[in-house]
Design a protein around this motif. Sequence first.
Motif, PDB file in Angstrom:
ATOM      1  N   ARG A  46       0.858  -1.197   0.000  1.00 13.13           N
ATOM      2  CA  ARG A  46       0.000   0.000   0.000  1.00 13.13           C
ATOM      3  C   ARG A  46       0.882   1.230   0.000  1.00 13.13           C
ATOM      4  NH1 ARG A  46      -4.604  -0.595   4.057  1.00 13.13           N
ATOM      5  NH2 ARG A  46      -3.890   1.506   4.454  1.00 13.13           N
ATOM      6  N   PRO A  47       0.409   2.295  -0.659  1.00 10.42           N
ATOM      7  CA  PRO A  47       1.260   3.479  -0.777  1.00 10.42           C
ATOM      8  C   PRO A  47       1.437   4.238   0.536  1.00 10.42           C
ATOM      9  CG  PRO A  47      -0.891   3.853  -1.802  1.00 10.42           C
ATOM     10  CD  PRO A  47      -0.848   2.421  -1.393  1.00 10.42           C
ATOM     11  N   ASP A  48       0.554   3.990   1.524  1.00  8.93           N
ATOM     12  CA  ASP A  48       0.618   4.802   2.745  1.00  8.93           C
ATOM     13  C   ASP A  48       1.519   4.198   3.829  1.00  8.93           C
ATOM     14  OD1 ASP A  48      -1.078   2.680   3.008  1.00  8.93           O
ATOM     15  OD2 ASP A  48      -2.530   3.734   4.285  1.00  8.93           O
ATOM     16  N   ILE A  49       2.221   3.140   3.508  1.00  6.79           N
ATOM     17  CA  ILE A  49       3.113   2.544   4.499  1.00  6.79           C
ATOM     18  C   ILE A  49       4.524   3.071   4.277  1.00  6.79           C
ATOM     19  CG2 ILE A  49       4.148   0.380   5.306  1.00  6.79           C
ATOM     20  CD1 ILE A  49       1.509  -1.000   4.625  1.00  6.79           C
ATOM     21  N   GLY A  50       5.176   3.509   5.367  1.00  2.00           N
ATOM     22  CA  GLY A  50       6.497   4.119   5.223  1.00  2.00           C
ATOM     23  C   GLY A  50       7.589   3.082   5.038  1.00  2.00           C
ATOM     24  N   ARG A  51       7.718   2.191   6.013  1.00  2.73           N
ATOM     25  CA  ARG A  51       8.785   1.184   5.998  1.00  2.73           C
ATOM     26  C   ARG A  51       8.238  -0.061   6.685  1.00  2.73           C
ATOM     27  NH1 ARG A  51      14.297   1.425   5.562  1.00  2.73           N
ATOM     28  NH2 ARG A  51      14.151   3.660   5.232  1.00  2.73           N
ATOM     29  N   VAL A  52       8.676  -1.218   6.213  1.00  9.12           N
ATOM     30  CA  VAL A  52       8.262  -2.475   6.850  1.00  9.12           C
ATOM     31  C   VAL A  52       9.478  -3.096   7.519  1.00  9.12           C
ATOM     32  CG1 VAL A  52       7.341  -4.789   6.486  1.00  9.12           C
ATOM     33  CG2 VAL A  52       6.447  -2.870   5.122  1.00  9.12           C
ATOM     34  N   TYR A  53       9.405  -3.292   8.840  1.00  5.03           N
ATOM     35  CA  TYR A  53      10.445  -4.011   9.569  1.00  5.03           C
ATOM     36  C   TYR A  53      10.019  -5.464   9.650  1.00  5.03           C
ATOM     37  CZ  TYR A  53      12.104   0.588  10.955  1.00  5.03           C
ATOM     38  OH  TYR A  53      12.593   1.861  10.936  1.00  5.03           O
ATOM     39  N   ALA A  54      10.836  -6.372   9.090  1.00  5.82           N
ATOM     40  CA  ALA A  54      10.392  -7.766   8.981  1.00  5.82           C
ATOM     41  C   ALA A  54      11.287  -8.703   9.779  1.00  5.82           C
ATOM     42  CB  ALA A  54      10.383  -8.194   7.519  1.00  5.82           C
ATOM     43  N   ARG A  55      10.658  -9.699  10.352  1.00  4.73           N
ATOM     44  CA  ARG A  55      11.386 -10.763  11.051  1.00  4.73           C
ATOM     45  C   ARG A  55      11.404 -11.996  10.159  1.00  4.73           C
ATOM     46  NH1 ARG A  55      14.603 -10.797  14.777  1.00  4.73           N
ATOM     47  NH2 ARG A  55      13.577 -12.273  16.194  1.00  4.73           N
ATOM     48  N   CYS A  56      12.566 -12.634  10.060  1.00  7.08           N
ATOM     49  CA  CYS A  56      12.761 -13.723   9.107  1.00  7.08           C
ATOM     50  C   CYS A  56      13.192 -14.982   9.861  1.00  7.08           C
ATOM     51  CB  CYS A  56      13.870 -13.271   8.138  1.00  7.08           C
ATOM     52  SG  CYS A  56      14.190 -14.382   6.790  1.00  7.08           S
ATOM     53  N   PRO A  57      12.608 -16.152   9.518  1.00  6.67           N
ATOM     54  CA  PRO A  57      12.992 -17.364  10.247  1.00  6.67           C
ATOM     55  C   PRO A  57      14.399 -17.813   9.865  1.00  6.67           C
ATOM     56  CG  PRO A  57      11.614 -17.942   8.391  1.00  6.67           C
ATOM     57  CD  PRO A  57      11.671 -16.433   8.425  1.00  6.67           C
ATOM     58  N   GLU A  58      15.035 -18.571  10.732  1.00  3.49           N
ATOM     59  CA  GLU A  58      16.352 -19.115  10.419  1.00  3.49           C
ATOM     60  C   GLU A  58      16.240 -20.604  10.174  1.00  3.49           C
ATOM     61  OE1 GLU A  58      18.923 -17.736  13.537  1.00  3.49           O
ATOM     62  OE2 GLU A  58      18.965 -15.743  12.598  1.00  3.49           O
ATOM     63  N   GLY A  59      17.308 -21.192   9.656  1.00  5.69           N
ATOM     64  CA  GLY A  59      17.364 -22.648   9.533  1.00  5.69           C
ATOM     65  C   GLY A  59      16.993 -23.154   8.161  1.00  5.69           C
TER      66      GLY A  59
END
Length: 344
Positions: free
Chosen positions: A305-318
Amino acid sequence: MKTQILSGYDGESVRVAADILKNGGLVAIPTETVYGLGANGLDENAVAQIFVVKGRPQDNPLILHIADTPDMERYAHDIPAEAYRLAEAFWPGPLTMILPAKPIVPKRTTGGRDTVGIRCPDSDVTRAIIRAAGVPVAAPSANTSGKPSTVTAEHVLHDHDGKIEAVVDGGHSRVGLESTIVDLTEFPARLLRPGGITPEQLLGVLGSLIVDEAVTAEIDPEKVVKAPGMKYQHYAPQAPVVIIAGSREKAADYIHHFFQPGDRVLCFQEELPLYADCNPLAYGREDDPATLSAGLFDALRELDRPDIGRVYARCPEGGGIAYAVQNRLKKAAAFHIVNAEVAQ
Ligand code: AMP
Ligand code: MG
């Protein structure tokens, strides 16, 4: 054009979808990986329409979907014994094999290559449609090029309503990520894209496997690559995505420090309480990575969506299916990863 919505649980849909394919039209089909934008893979003009509708670069080849393993011999030659062993172990299922193409497969389908990607999908309705059409179905993921893949019929309509003849609604795709791709034209085989069939499973059958550099790193678009699709920007929502690696606590400290109004956090369900004030979106459980693969594209589409500034994402390991989730999320983030253990 009005796009028909066909039920994936109704025999009449099979006939209608097969007729559209035989007549050179486009039908979106459900599979266990993601929805595909299907056309008769032997019909150059029909295949050309896929590229137009998706906005897909011409050199990005399409995967040919077949209903039964022996059909691969119609479209590929010099098939090594490993291909039969992999088909026996994993088809129908989320595995695409790259094999030498027979001349019957148009260059438009192979992106100009002399190899072809072949897969037998684990969807009864889709295999029934392929059988009824009597032709292999060329189908890339049914998203607009560059956007997150489509895992529901609603996603397909969002991207292509009015541009394709029909979508077959078979419910939410079970795996939720595109197929594993293995190149069998060289020895040892080469993993070009991780997916629902894991590297560990492949090694169990093949004994050896090379992982292509495109799987783990960003690659130069000017370079000649084995898997052309890997060089294009992929899966990205409109806002920039940054992966925050490190322990739960350190990652939460980092994100709280930098979070601005309008940003979002894409995290594991277990982490939701940590981000109560950061508009979090969970895509699955860290302790059950199959839920992360099933939920990733839903989440990335919701964040497109255009109104979101930045997405901080958590990523699984393994390893296992988490390996494929890492690959897609890192591509969505254009390999922008911050290690919260060392970052200030
Ligand atoms: P999609 O169906 O949108 O997931 O894209 C299919 C991907 O499969 C392409 O982007 C390529 O990376 C890969 N692929 C298909 N056919 C070939 C082939 N003949 N050689 C190498 N990669 C292929
Ligand atoms: Mg795709």
